[in-house]
Scaffold this active site. Structure first.
Site, PDB file in Angstrom:
ATOM      1  N   GLY A  70     -44.168  15.713   6.001  1.00 42.85           N
ATOM      2  CA  GLY A  70     -44.614  14.365   5.713  1.00 42.85           C
ATOM      3  C   GLY A  70     -45.405  13.807   6.883  1.00 42.85           C
ATOM      4  O   GLY A  70     -45.491  14.401   7.952  1.00 42.85           O
ATOM      5  N   GLY A  71     -45.986  12.647   6.673  1.00 42.17           N
ATOM      6  CA  GLY A  71     -46.717  11.986   7.745  1.00 42.17           C
ATOM      7  C   GLY A  71     -48.187  12.369   7.775  1.00 42.17           C
ATOM      8  O   GLY A  71     -48.698  13.081   6.916  1.00 42.17           O
ATOM      9  N   HIS A  76     -49.991  18.117  19.180  1.00 34.98           N
ATOM     10  CA  HIS A  76     -48.935  18.817  19.908  1.00 34.98           C
ATOM     11  C   HIS A  76     -49.572  19.467  21.128  1.00 34.98           C
ATOM     12  O   HIS A  76     -50.685  20.005  21.042  1.00 34.98           O
ATOM     13  CB  HIS A  76     -48.286  19.905  19.054  1.00 34.98           C
ATOM     14  CG  HIS A  76     -47.685  19.402  17.782  1.00 34.98           C
ATOM     15  ND1 HIS A  76     -46.683  18.466  17.759  1.00 34.98           N
ATOM     16  CD2 HIS A  76     -47.940  19.715  16.492  1.00 34.98           C
ATOM     17  CE1 HIS A  76     -46.351  18.221  16.503  1.00 34.98           C
ATOM     18  NE2 HIS A  76     -47.104  18.958  15.717  1.00 34.98           N
ATOM     19  N   SER A 153     -43.244  11.329  17.750  1.00 32.82           N
ATOM     20  CA  SER A 153     -43.710  11.406  16.364  1.00 32.82           C
ATOM     21  C   SER A 153     -42.748  12.280  15.572  1.00 32.82           C
ATOM     22  O   SER A 153     -42.320  13.329  16.059  1.00 32.82           O
ATOM     23  CB  SER A 153     -45.121  12.002  16.308  1.00 32.82           C
ATOM     24  OG  SER A 153     -46.027  11.221  17.057  1.00 32.82           O
ATOM     25  N   GLY A 166     -40.199  18.583  12.385  1.00 33.05           N
ATOM     26  CA  GLY A 166     -39.309  17.790  13.232  1.00 33.05           C
ATOM     27  C   GLY A 166     -40.009  16.735  14.049  1.00 33.05           C
ATOM     28  O   GLY A 166     -40.697  15.872  13.507  1.00 33.05           O
ATOM     29  N   ALA A 167     -39.867  16.814  15.394  1.00 32.37           N
ATOM     30  CA  ALA A 167     -40.354  15.746  16.270  1.00 32.37           C
ATOM     31  C   ALA A 167     -41.130  16.313  17.449  1.00 32.37           C
ATOM     32  O   ALA A 167     -40.819  17.399  17.948  1.00 32.37           O
ATOM     33  CB  ALA A 167     -39.185  14.910  16.793  1.00 32.37           C
ATOM     34  N   CYS A 184     -50.784   9.508  13.542  1.00 32.64           N
ATOM     35  CA  CYS A 184     -49.930   8.802  12.569  1.00 32.64           C
ATOM     36  C   CYS A 184     -50.603   7.538  12.035  1.00 32.64           C
ATOM     37  O   CYS A 184     -49.926   6.603  11.590  1.00 32.64           O
ATOM     38  CB  CYS A 184     -48.565   8.474  13.169  1.00 32.64           C
ATOM     39  SG  CYS A 184     -47.707   9.916  13.822  1.00 32.64           S
TER      40      CYS A 184
END
Length: 219
Positions: A70-71, A76, A153, A166-167, A184
Site C-alpha cells: 500500500g501507499g 530507500h 514511512s 514494512g517500514a 508518500c
C-alpha cells in the site's frame, strides 16, 4: 511474544530482498509459522506502491521498482533502517484478532514511537489526530511523525493473510535522499532523520537492538 524468527540481511539490493520476502511469505503460509522479523538496508532506490499518483516521481534518476504494498512512492537508501515483518495475520496476537490489518499497523507504528521515546522524542503514528503543517488532504497518512516531520514511512502488503513489506526509518541525514519525488505524496522537506532531530550521531547498532527487542515483544 518473541516467537518471530529474526534475520538481519545487511545491505541488500531491493530486488533480491523482495524475492526473499516472497519466499518467506510462502514459507509462513505453507508451514503456518508465526513469521519473521527482518532488518536490512538498501542501496538507493525508489519504490512505488499501489496508490502512487502521477507526479509523485518527477526527476529521480535512479532505479524505480513497482511493488504491491500500500501507499505511494518513497525512497530507500543507506541512511535508513528498513524493517520487514513477515507476519502471519491468521495468528491471534495481543491487541488484535486474527486477520486484522489496521490493528497490526498501529502496533507496528507504535513500536517505532516507543523507541523514539528513548531518544527524548515524541512520535505519533500517522492515522492519529495530529496533523502536519503540510497539506495532508491528498497524501498518505501512514508512518511515524515527530511534530510535523516524518521520520518513518510505512507500507505493507498482504498475501494469503501473511503481511510483508514494512517500514523505512530515517536514521542518518542524507541530503540526496527523497530528491526528485514526493514521498508518500508530501514535499521532500517533510522527511527528517533521527540524526537531525537529536542533533547527535546515531549509533545504528543500538537503535536496531532497541527496535528489535520492542517489535519481538509486541508483534
Amino acid at each position: 511474544m518473541a516467537d518471530l524468527i529474526f534475520q538481519d540481511w545487511g545491505l541488500i539490493n531491493y530486488d533480491e530482498a523482495l524475492k526473499k520476502q516472497n519466499d518467506l511469505v510462502e514459507k509462513v503460509h505453507t508451514e503456518d509459522l508465526p513469521g519473521f522479523l527482518v532488518f536490512c538496508t538498501h542501496p538507493p532506490v525508489v519504490t512505488v506502491g499501489r496508490a502512487t499518483q502521477a507526479g509523485d516521481v518527477f526527476s529521480w534518476n535512479g532505479p524505480v521498482v513497482e511493488v504491491t504494498r500500500g501507499g505511494r512512492a518513497t525512497y530507500h537508501g543507506p541512511s535508513q533502517l528498513v524493517v520487514y515483518p513477515i507476519l502471519n495475520l491468521a495468528h491471534v496476537r495481543k491487541g488484535r484478532k486474527d486477520r486484522e490489518i489496521n490493528p497490526y499497523l498501529k502496533v507496528f507504528e507504535d513500536a517505532i514511537v516507543d523507541v523514539l521515546k528513548t531518544y527524548g522524542l515524541t512520535g505519533i503514528e500517522g492515522r492519529s489526530s495530529a496533523k502536519s503543517s503540510f497539506n495532508r488532504a491528498d497524501a498518505d497518512d501512514t508512518g511515524v511523525w515527530v511534530n510535523d516531520l516524518k521520520i518513518a514511512s510505512v507500507g505493507v502488503g498482504v498475501r494469503k493473510w501473511v503481511a510483508f513489506h514494512g517500514a523505512a526509518i530515517n536514521l542518518t541525514f542524507d541530503e540526496k535522499a527523497f530528491l526528485g519525488l514526493r514521498p508518500c505524496g508530501f514535499p521532500s522537506e517533510v522527511m527528517v532523520s533521527l540524526e537531525q532531530l537529536t542533533g547527535a550521531k546515531v549509533d545504528v547498532g543500538e537503535f536496531k537492538e532497541k527496535l528489535k527487542r520492542r517489535l519481538l515483544e509486541v508483534l
